[in-house]
Scaffold this active site. Structure first.
Site: not given
Length: 364
Positions: A52, A116, A162-164, A303
């Protein structure tokens, strides 16, 4: 510093390399092994999958296009990417800041503990599926489409998560606005000007030599098996974490960024402006964490990428930096996670606080 590296290896890593710059100059060293069963230490300036930390490069690139007048931070992302039917309340800034609310295509863990699943990833019940398909190529568009097929976590701008997905959209935004690939734009605006010859936006499974090896462990028929996953196709994470670099290049990049060589001062200030995350002592700017310690504020991103990990910290002026590269045996349960947190804290304490104990949580 060498003693600290050796103790980090003893805590559960195969190897670690470190590069520190401060007012006294540079120190670089390594400990442990470049590969399991081998006698050679990790190369001090070997290539590592930086996970990341890629987000900091991507955010910098978007902000450079803002500086060129080609993108505006507070306009709807949908203006540039109409094909996805994005909520028009989602701005470019929200993508970089993780405040869009978009589902993370690599999976979500909700506040009540519900999980999910998204695409197969190494750190979940889908670990074996990821391993068997680790050379598969994903298109950025299909990652975004999967995310948009799931409910958003919150209304745009009303929370932080936090979302890729945000950074894959940032990649597509860069490519739509410029008509060039993100690799070409990265070369034009960052890698070329800074001479970052060891940094790569990969388009396949290879990693340049020299490098330490990355591993993944799984259980089959009651038996533990360990696989070398140094070669893997990082398209599954795309610009959420696909880049390769070295400790030398990461130092050059973060010191140039924080020192004002890549962005005009107002945009650098926006990048480092803290937005609350709900994580103690850690806010988020645009592609960077803003970390509060007893020793002062640090700008950071860390990351991990399946058996490889990279730490990147700098003082707000870029005058002192800490860059580390670690190689390990990863697994679906993130067994090395606690050792990773402790290694971060130990190194931050040594470099920025003279070895004092620090109860603050350090993460990335």
């Amino acid at each position: 510093m060498q003693k600290a590296l050796e103790e980090i290896v003893d805590s559960g890593f195969v190897g670690v390399s470190l590069r520190v710059h401060d007012e006294h100059g540079e120190w670089a060293g390594s400990a442990g092994a470049a590969e399991l069963g081998g006698g050679a230490k990790p190369p001090v300036d070997g290539h590592i999958r930086i996970g990341s930390n890629t987000k900091t490069f991507t955010a910098t690139l978007v902000l450079q296009l803002v500086a060129e007048g080609r993108i505006e931070l507070d306009t709807p992302a949908a203006d540039h990417l109409p094909e996805f039917g994005l909520d028009r309340r989602i701005t470019v800034r929200m993508l970089l800041q993780h405040t869009s609310g978009l589902f993370n295509f690599s999976g979500e863990v909700y506040d009540d503990g519900t999980v999910a699943l998204g695409i197969p990833i190494p750190y979940s019940t889908t670990g074996r599926e990821w391993l068997d398909g680790r050379f598969r190529t994903y298109r950025p568009q299909e990652l975004v489409e999967l995310a948009l097929s799931r409910p958003a976590r919150f209304e745009p701008g009303t929370g932080w998560s936090y979302s890729n997905t945000n950074y894959v959209l940032a990649r597509l935004l860069i490519e739509k606005v410029t008509g060039r690939t993100v690799a070409q734009e990265m070369q034009r605006l960052i890698l070329g000007p800074l001479g970052l010859t060891g940094t790569v936006v990969p388009d396949g499974p290879e990693i340049p030599e020299p490098h330490a090896h990355a591993y993944y462990r799984y259980e089959e028929d009651g038996e533990q098996k360990t696989v070398d996953v140094t070669r893997q196709n990082p398209s599954w994470i795309s610009s959420g974490g696909d880049m390769i670099s070295t400790t030398r290049d990461l130092h050059t990049f973060v010191s140039a960024l924080l020192g004002g060589r890549l962005l005009p001062a107002p945009l650098l200030a926006e990048m480092c402006a803290p937005h609350p995350t709900g994580i103690p002592n850690m806010d988020y700017g645009l592609g960077v964490f803003v970390v509060s310690t007893d020793g002062g504020t640090l700008i950071s991103h860390n990351g991990a990428s399946v058996g490889h990990a990279a730490l990147m910290y700098g003082t707000p002026d870029g005058g002192r930096t800490l860059i580390a590269a670690l190689n390990c045996v990863d697994d679906a349960d993130l067994s090395v996670g606690a050792a990773f947190q402790n290694a971060q804290q130990r190194l931050v304490n040594e470099v920025f606080r003279g070895g004092q104990a620090d109860p603050d949580r350090q993460a990335g």
